[in-house]
Design a protein around this motif. Structure first.
Motif, PDB file in Angstrom:
ATOM      1  N   THR A  15     -11.188 -71.192  -0.854  1.00 28.45           N
ATOM      2  CA  THR A  15     -10.014 -71.414  -0.508  1.00 28.45           C
ATOM      3  C   THR A  15      -9.882 -70.255   0.781  1.00 28.45           C
ATOM      4  O   THR A  15     -10.787 -69.391   1.003  1.00 28.45           O
ATOM      5  CB  THR A  15      -8.969 -71.037  -1.783  1.00 28.45           C
ATOM      6  N   VAL A  16      -8.621 -70.045   1.402  1.00 24.65           N
ATOM      7  CA  VAL A  16      -8.753 -69.232   2.414  1.00 24.65           C
ATOM      8  C   VAL A  16      -8.764 -67.847   1.757  1.00 24.65           C
ATOM      9  O   VAL A  16      -9.391 -66.906   2.600  1.00 24.65           O
ATOM     10  CB  VAL A  16      -7.232 -69.519   3.188  1.00 24.65           C
ATOM     11  N   ALA A  17      -8.103 -67.542   0.679  1.00 22.30           N
ATOM     12  CA  ALA A  17      -8.163 -66.344   0.139  1.00 22.30           C
ATOM     13  C   ALA A  17      -9.562 -65.728  -0.319  1.00 22.30           C
ATOM     14  O   ALA A  17     -10.022 -64.839  -0.137  1.00 22.30           O
ATOM     15  CB  ALA A  17      -7.171 -66.074  -1.143  1.00 22.30           C
ATOM     16  N   MET A  18     -10.426 -66.844  -0.836  1.00 25.66           N
ATOM     17  CA  MET A  18     -11.673 -66.643  -1.227  1.00 25.66           C
ATOM     18  C   MET A  18     -12.507 -66.530  -0.232  1.00 25.66           C
ATOM     19  O   MET A  18     -13.374 -65.397  -0.036  1.00 25.66           O
ATOM     20  CB  MET A  18     -12.374 -68.114  -2.054  1.00 25.66           C
ATOM     21  N   ARG A  19     -12.364 -67.144   1.082  1.00 19.52           N
ATOM     22  CA  ARG A  19     -13.013 -66.756   2.334  1.00 19.52           C
ATOM     23  C   ARG A  19     -12.765 -65.486   2.952  1.00 19.52           C
ATOM     24  O   ARG A  19     -13.788 -64.691   3.337  1.00 19.52           O
ATOM     25  CB  ARG A  19     -12.914 -68.016   3.228  1.00 19.52           C
ATOM     26  N   ALA A  20     -11.658 -65.091   2.722  1.00 16.50           N
ATOM     27  CA  ALA A  20     -11.182 -63.562   3.186  1.00 16.50           C
ATOM     28  C   ALA A  20     -12.047 -62.508   2.146  1.00 16.50           C
ATOM     29  O   ALA A  20     -12.495 -61.775   2.941  1.00 16.50           O
ATOM     30  CB  ALA A  20      -9.727 -63.477   3.152  1.00 16.50           C
ATOM     31  N   ALA A  21     -11.989 -62.607   0.932  1.00 17.55           N
ATOM     32  CA  ALA A  21     -12.716 -61.881   0.163  1.00 17.55           C
ATOM     33  C   ALA A  21     -14.149 -61.711   0.573  1.00 17.55           C
ATOM     34  O   ALA A  21     -14.670 -60.741   0.288  1.00 17.55           O
ATOM     35  CB  ALA A  21     -12.489 -62.325  -1.389  1.00 17.55           C
ATOM     36  N   MET A  22     -14.732 -63.048   0.621  1.00 18.24           N
ATOM     37  CA  MET A  22     -16.037 -63.172   1.333  1.00 18.24           C
ATOM     38  C   MET A  22     -16.315 -62.170   2.515  1.00 18.24           C
ATOM     39  O   MET A  22     -17.272 -61.495   2.446  1.00 18.24           O
ATOM     40  CB  MET A  22     -16.583 -64.575   1.456  1.00 18.24           C
ATOM     41  N   ALA A  23     -15.589 -62.489   3.426  1.00 18.87           N
ATOM     42  CA  ALA A  23     -15.745 -62.023   4.598  1.00 18.87           C
ATOM     43  C   ALA A  23     -15.544 -60.214   4.593  1.00 18.87           C
ATOM     44  O   ALA A  23     -16.245 -59.501   5.361  1.00 18.87           O
ATOM     45  CB  ALA A  23     -14.641 -62.410   5.645  1.00 18.87           C
ATOM     46  N   ALA A  24     -14.916 -59.895   3.593  1.00 21.36           N
ATOM     47  CA  ALA A  24     -14.392 -58.327   3.497  1.00 21.36           C
ATOM     48  C   ALA A  24     -15.506 -57.790   2.654  1.00 21.36           C
ATOM     49  O   ALA A  24     -15.473 -56.329   2.341  1.00 21.36           O
ATOM     50  CB  ALA A  24     -13.138 -58.246   3.282  1.00 21.36           C
ATOM     51  N   ALA A  25     -16.289 -58.614   2.105  1.00 23.30           N
ATOM     52  CA  ALA A  25     -17.426 -57.991   0.940  1.00 23.30           C
ATOM     53  C   ALA A  25     -18.242 -56.811   1.510  1.00 23.30           C
ATOM     54  O   ALA A  25     -18.873 -57.045   2.645  1.00 23.30           O
ATOM     55  CB  ALA A  25     -18.229 -59.020   0.361  1.00 23.30           C
ATOM     56  N   ASP A  35     -26.866 -53.987  -3.501  1.00 24.74           N
ATOM     57  CA  ASP A  35     -25.659 -54.768  -3.022  1.00 24.74           C
ATOM     58  C   ASP A  35     -24.592 -54.292  -3.932  1.00 24.74           C
ATOM     59  O   ASP A  35     -24.342 -54.914  -5.054  1.00 24.74           O
ATOM     60  CB  ASP A  35     -25.720 -56.253  -2.807  1.00 24.74           C
ATOM     61  N   PRO A  36     -23.544 -53.659  -3.507  1.00 26.91           N
ATOM     62  CA  PRO A  36     -22.475 -52.867  -4.369  1.00 26.91           C
ATOM     63  C   PRO A  36     -21.633 -54.208  -5.096  1.00 26.91           C
ATOM     64  O   PRO A  36     -21.152 -54.034  -6.322  1.00 26.91           O
ATOM     65  CB  PRO A  36     -21.681 -52.325  -3.444  1.00 26.91           C
ATOM     66  N   THR A  37     -21.283 -55.312  -4.107  1.00 32.82           N
ATOM     67  CA  THR A  37     -20.467 -56.491  -4.487  1.00 32.82           C
ATOM     68  C   THR A  37     -21.368 -57.525  -5.952  1.00 32.82           C
ATOM     69  O   THR A  37     -20.766 -57.635  -6.653  1.00 32.82           O
ATOM     70  CB  THR A  37     -20.232 -57.208  -3.512  1.00 32.82           C
ATOM     71  N   VAL A  38     -22.630 -57.362  -5.457  1.00 33.44           N
ATOM     72  CA  VAL A  38     -23.195 -58.325  -6.554  1.00 33.44           C
ATOM     73  C   VAL A  38     -23.509 -57.383  -7.819  1.00 33.44           C
ATOM     74  O   VAL A  38     -23.276 -57.841  -9.039  1.00 33.44           O
ATOM     75  CB  VAL A  38     -25.067 -58.460  -6.033  1.00 33.44           C
ATOM     76  N   ASN A  39     -23.622 -56.042  -7.566  1.00 39.65           N
ATOM     77  CA  ASN A  39     -23.482 -55.216  -8.990  1.00 39.65           C
ATOM     78  C   ASN A  39     -22.261 -55.205  -9.600  1.00 39.65           C
ATOM     79  O   ASN A  39     -22.323 -55.278 -10.908  1.00 39.65           O
ATOM     80  CB  ASN A  39     -23.921 -53.575  -8.512  1.00 39.65           C
ATOM     81  N   MET A 232     -31.859 -62.812  -3.474  1.00 37.13           N
ATOM     82  CA  MET A 232     -31.257 -63.080  -2.163  1.00 37.13           C
ATOM     83  C   MET A 232     -30.957 -61.711  -1.754  1.00 37.13           C
ATOM     84  O   MET A 232     -30.909 -60.559  -2.366  1.00 37.13           O
ATOM     85  CB  MET A 232     -30.016 -63.759  -2.463  1.00 37.13           C
ATOM     86  N   ARG A 233     -30.715 -61.506  -0.449  1.00 36.17           N
ATOM     87  CA  ARG A 233     -30.501 -60.204   0.184  1.00 36.17           C
ATOM     88  C   ARG A 233     -29.203 -59.685   0.118  1.00 36.17           C
ATOM     89  O   ARG A 233     -28.476 -59.376  -0.770  1.00 36.17           O
ATOM     90  CB  ARG A 233     -31.060 -60.096   1.635  1.00 36.17           C
ATOM     91  N   GLN A 234     -28.269 -59.971   1.239  1.00 34.41           N
ATOM     92  CA  GLN A 234     -26.807 -59.496   1.239  1.00 34.41           C
ATOM     93  C   GLN A 234     -26.084 -60.500   0.588  1.00 34.41           C
ATOM     94  O   GLN A 234     -24.927 -61.235   1.020  1.00 34.41           O
ATOM     95  CB  GLN A 234     -26.301 -59.209   2.810  1.00 34.41           C
ATOM     96  N   ALA A 235     -26.369 -60.912  -0.573  1.00 34.15           N
ATOM     97  CA  ALA A 235     -25.708 -61.734  -1.513  1.00 34.15           C
ATOM     98  C   ALA A 235     -24.288 -61.445  -1.898  1.00 34.15           C
ATOM     99  O   ALA A 235     -23.661 -62.355  -2.502  1.00 34.15           O
ATOM    100  CB  ALA A 235     -26.482 -62.145  -2.892  1.00 34.15           C
ATOM    101  N   GLY A 236     -23.999 -60.211  -1.649  1.00 36.23           N
ATOM    102  CA  GLY A 236     -22.458 -59.959  -1.849  1.00 36.23           C
ATOM    103  C   GLY A 236     -21.471 -60.754  -1.352  1.00 36.23           C
ATOM    104  O   GLY A 236     -20.293 -60.689  -1.898  1.00 36.23           O
ATOM    105  N   ILE A 237     -21.860 -61.400  -0.083  1.00 39.77           N
ATOM    106  CA  ILE A 237     -21.023 -62.308   0.422  1.00 39.77           C
ATOM    107  C   ILE A 237     -20.695 -63.515  -0.703  1.00 39.77           C
ATOM    108  O   ILE A 237     -19.438 -63.971  -0.602  1.00 39.77           O
ATOM    109  CB  ILE A 237     -21.655 -63.216   1.701  1.00 39.77           C
ATOM    110  N   LEU A 238     -21.692 -64.070  -1.325  1.00 39.32           N
ATOM    111  CA  LEU A 238     -21.368 -64.865  -2.362  1.00 39.32           C
ATOM    112  C   LEU A 238     -20.868 -64.240  -3.649  1.00 39.32           C
ATOM    113  O   LEU A 238     -19.944 -64.960  -4.428  1.00 39.32           O
ATOM    114  CB  LEU A 238     -22.866 -65.583  -2.700  1.00 39.32           C
ATOM    115  N   ALA A 239     -21.226 -63.252  -3.932  1.00 41.73           N
ATOM    116  CA  ALA A 239     -20.556 -62.492  -5.121  1.00 41.73           C
ATOM    117  C   ALA A 239     -19.229 -62.337  -5.004  1.00 41.73           C
ATOM    118  O   ALA A 239     -18.657 -62.354  -6.241  1.00 41.73           O
ATOM    119  CB  ALA A 239     -21.463 -61.277  -5.601  1.00 41.73           C
TER     120      ALA A 239
END
Ligand SMILES: Cc1ncc(COP(=O)(O)O)c(C=O)c1O
Length: 343
Positions: A15-25, A35-39, A232-239
């Motif tokens: 969703t748009v909101a999910m993409r925004a959360a990914m962009a801001a990770a 990766d703090p978001t993965v953790n 994976m490396r900057q996997a926080g985008i997905l997390a």
């Protein structure tokens, strides 16, 4: 005409909101554990499941294989139901990756019966493979989204303990099992040594599963994940998508279940159709006796509804409801399917 895509709950788009959360990770290198978001995701899911630790992995298949690889050694045997995802749809991974063989047991809707499992356990002797793991799938995919009764999971956990085995739960759709039954994720997970949940099915994230259990098992799984190239490396985008999904898309799973029940009513009224199972969660399995599911799904697609030939019998069509289909689209799907069958 825009098709109504009911092939799988994996077809959802962020969703748009999910993409925004990914962009801001906030991100870091997860192979270094930085990766703090993965953790945060790993900690959040582990806590929900009542386990010590979690490991973010790219897919449900990798979660299953890492779990089974962690709990076994070559030559061991995994007892599972005959239609289990881990032996049906994972490219023979159990044998190819770990040198482990399955002991498949016929089970109604994939829900194992403790007596049948106990009868299949190998005596300890030089002749036999070593039974090591009992595997359960909750909800069960090929069982048409069946939910394990909690007491059954507990009985299988007790059986595993009695024989010095581990219970592993493929909880790709454990979120659905919990939403449908009211049983908490942690209660379902308690009897199992390791449990995985998927973020990219009903929850609607673009990728990822989390495997949870005791710290030492998760450390082993992490090592195996690296071996399989799953670090994976900057996997926080997905997390970040996974965290957003857990926060915003969990409680709405009951809408998918209501939509599936309604779709079940609509398809059961089609000429020549009958439901193979009651609709318990978001999967709808429909038999068109004597007809070809492959041909029918082509006809349905031409009418604007996508489903899949399920594959376990030639006349079985599978529909799955999800985040990207509304109640109104389910009504429209019913009309289109009826039109396709000239009803
Ligand atoms: C019960 C179950 N386990 C595991 C998986 C594998 O998930 P993935 O497609 O992310 O590898 C699936 C996929 O549909 C599933 O239904």
């Amino acid at each position: 005409m825009t098709p109504i895509d009911l092939r799988s709950d994996t077809v959802t788009r962020p969703t748009v909101a999910m993409r925004a959360a990914m962009a801001a990770a906030e991100v870091g290198d997860d192979v270094f554990g930085e990766d703090p978001t993965v953790n945060r995701l790993q900690g959040t899911v582990a806590e929900l499941l009542g386990k010590e630790a979690g490991l973010f992995v790219p897919s449900g298949t990798m979660a299953n294989q890492l779990a089974l690889g962690t709990l076994t050694r070559p030559g061991d045997e995994v007892v599972c139901d005959a239609a289990a995802h881990c032996i049906s749809f994972e490219g023979g991974g159990l044998a190819a990756l770990w040198g482990v063989q399955p002991r498949p047991i016929a089970a109604p809707r994939g829900i194992l019966e403790p007596e049948a499992v106990e009868a299949a356990l190998r005596p300890v002797a030089d002749h036999y493979p070593r039974t090591r793991v009992i595997e359960v799938e909750n909800t069960h995919n090929r069982g048409g989204g069946a939910v394990y009764p909690l007491a059954r999971v507990q009985a299988l956990g007790a059986l595993a303990r009695k024989h010095g085995l581990d219970l592993y739960m493929d909880g790709a759709r454990l979120w659905n099992a919990s939403a449908a039954s009211g049983v908490s994720l942690a209660d379902f997970a308690a009897p199992a040594a390791l449990v995985s949940v998927c973020l990219s099915k009903g929850l609607g994230a673009p990728a990822g599963s989390v495997l949870c259990g005791p710290r030492d098992h998760v450390a082993t799984a992490r090592r195996l994940r690296k071996r399989l190239g799953g670090g994976m490396r900057q996997a926080g985008i997905l997390a970040a998508a996974g965290l957003h999904a857990i926060e915003h898309h969990r409680t709405r799973l009951t809408e998918d279940h209501a939509n599936a029940r309604r779709l079940g009513q609509l398809v059961a009224a089609l000429p020549g159709a009958k439901l193979l199972h009651p609709v318990d969660t978001n999967l709808v399995f429909v038999i068109f006796e004597g007809q070809s599911a492959a041909e029918l799904t082509k006809r349905f697609a031409a009418a604007g509804v996508l489903g899949l030939p399920e594959g376990s019998r030639p006349d079985l069509v599978r529909f799955i409801t999800h985040l990207d289909v509304s109640a109104a689209q389910i009504e429209e799907a019913g009309r289109r399917l009826a039109g396709a069958l000239g009803a």
